[in-house]
Design a protein around this motif. Structure first.
Motif, PDB file in Angstrom:
ATOM      1  N   PHE A  19       0.823  -1.205   0.000  1.00  0.00           N
ATOM      2  CA  PHE A  19       0.000   0.000   0.000  1.00  0.00           C
ATOM      3  C   PHE A  19       0.863   1.264   0.000  1.00  0.00           C
ATOM      4  N   GLU A  20       0.404   2.244  -0.759  1.00  0.00           N
ATOM      5  CA  GLU A  20       0.975   3.592  -0.735  1.00  0.00           C
ATOM      6  C   GLU A  20      -0.140   4.574  -0.373  1.00  0.00           C
ATOM      7  N   LEU A  21       0.239   5.805  -0.043  1.00  0.00           N
ATOM      8  CA  LEU A  21      -0.749   6.824   0.287  1.00  0.00           C
ATOM      9  C   LEU A  21      -1.695   7.018  -0.908  1.00  0.00           C
ATOM     10  N   GLN A  49       4.319   8.557  -1.704  1.00  0.00           N
ATOM     11  CA  GLN A  49       5.299   7.906  -2.578  1.00  0.00           C
ATOM     12  C   GLN A  49       4.590   6.966  -3.548  1.00  0.00           C
ATOM     13  N   ASN A  50       3.338   7.324  -3.829  1.00  0.00           N
ATOM     14  CA  ASN A  50       2.525   6.582  -4.788  1.00  0.00           C
ATOM     15  C   ASN A  50       2.863   7.099  -6.182  1.00  0.00           C
ATOM     16  N   CYS A  51       4.004   6.682  -6.677  1.00  0.00           N
ATOM     17  CA  CYS A  51       4.594   7.305  -7.864  1.00  0.00           C
ATOM     18  C   CYS A  51       4.582   6.429  -9.104  1.00  0.00           C
ATOM     19  N   SER A  60      -4.363   2.963  -3.684  1.00  0.00           N
ATOM     20  CA  SER A  60      -3.174   2.762  -2.864  1.00  0.00           C
ATOM     21  C   SER A  60      -2.480   1.437  -3.169  1.00  0.00           C
ATOM     22  N   ALA A  61      -3.140   0.562  -3.905  1.00  0.00           N
ATOM     23  CA  ALA A  61      -2.535  -0.679  -4.389  1.00  0.00           C
ATOM     24  C   ALA A  61      -3.373  -1.168  -5.569  1.00  0.00           C
ATOM     25  N   ALA A  62      -2.787  -2.016  -6.383  1.00  0.00           N
ATOM     26  CA  ALA A  62      -3.488  -2.534  -7.556  1.00  0.00           C
ATOM     27  C   ALA A  62      -4.583  -3.509  -7.151  1.00  0.00           C
ATOM     28  N   GLY A  63      -5.580  -3.653  -8.014  1.00  0.00           N
ATOM     29  CA  GLY A  63      -6.651  -4.594  -7.723  1.00  0.00           C
ATOM     30  C   GLY A  63      -7.820  -4.448  -8.673  1.00  0.00           C
ATOM     31  N   THR A  64      -8.985  -4.908  -8.219  1.00  0.00           N
ATOM     32  CA  THR A  64     -10.215  -4.870  -9.001  1.00  0.00           C
ATOM     33  C   THR A  64     -11.283  -4.104  -8.235  1.00  0.00           C
TER      34      THR A  64
END
Length: 216
Positions: free
Chosen positions: A38-40, A186-188, A82-86
């Motif tokens: 997870f990222e911000l 840092q969600n870059c 904040s993270a990859a998914g569906t």
């Protein structure tokens, strides 16, 4: 071989099939293995302050995010995955609960992230999303009669059983500094990272969050 307990959620290899001593191997807990990176939930480089105690509607480790100096300053700011998914939910919750415009991302392994009170939603049910991809905009939507100022209500959940399934949020590998902390995103990835392996689009209608859930 035989297995013996070696702390919570870990297994210890004790002996080989012939009874000879075997090298001890610790196995990490399943939840730890499955946790997404997870990222911000905001664009790269932005600084946001999260607070878990300002709202009386919070029942666990929920976080409300703001960054502006005035109550309405954050209205319309971009919210990112904040993270990859569906996308498991993309709908206004009406009077069912206080989430208003809600997006829920299923990351696989029982992990989901919640993004509530959005002014607008930029994704649809069943859509694959990358970390850093825009999900919507910060807003002040809620159930009828619930007057709130613009902010992002954010949760990380594991499994079922609200509110016990709400986990302490972690960003960039570090647990959020409850009850309040200011962090730089840092969600870059910019929405280009591949989605979580094994996550599949769902064919059922978009579910609403449970009426027992609440957010403000």
């Amino acid at each position: 071989m035989t297995f013996g307990a070696a702390g919570a959620g870990a297994a210890l290899v004790g002996a080989t099939a012939t009874g000879a001593p075997a090298e001890s191997v610790r196995v990490a807990p399943v939840a730890a293995l499955a946790a997404p990176a997870f990222e911000l939930p905001f664009p790269c480089g932005q600084s946001w302050t999260g607070n878990s105690t300002n709202s009386t509607a919070h029942r666990s480790w929920e976080i409300d995010f703001n960054r502006g100096s005035t109550a309405g300053a954050d209205l319309g700011d971009t919210v990112t995955a904040s993270a990859a998914g569906t996308v498991a939910t993309s709908a206004h919750q009406g009077s069912a609960n206080g989430y208003g415009n809600l997006v829920v991302i299923d990351h696989g392994g029982g992990w989901k992230s919640y993004y509530a009170h959005l002014q607008s939603r930029a994704v649809s049910f069943g859509q694959r999303v990358a970390r850093g991809q825009k999900l919507g905009a910060v807003g002040d939507t809620s159930k009828p009669g619930n007057d709130i100022s613009p902010h992002l209500h954010y949760e990380q959940r594991l499994g079922t059983g609200y509110p016990g399934n709400i986990q302490k949020a972690a960003f960039h590998g570090r647990t959020f500094g409850y009850p309040q902390q200011t962090l730089k995103s840092q969600n870059c990835d910019g929405g280009t990272r591949a989605t979580t392996p094994g996550t599949r689009a769902m064919s059922a209608p978009p579910p609403q969050a449970s009426a027992s859930d609440g957010a403000a």
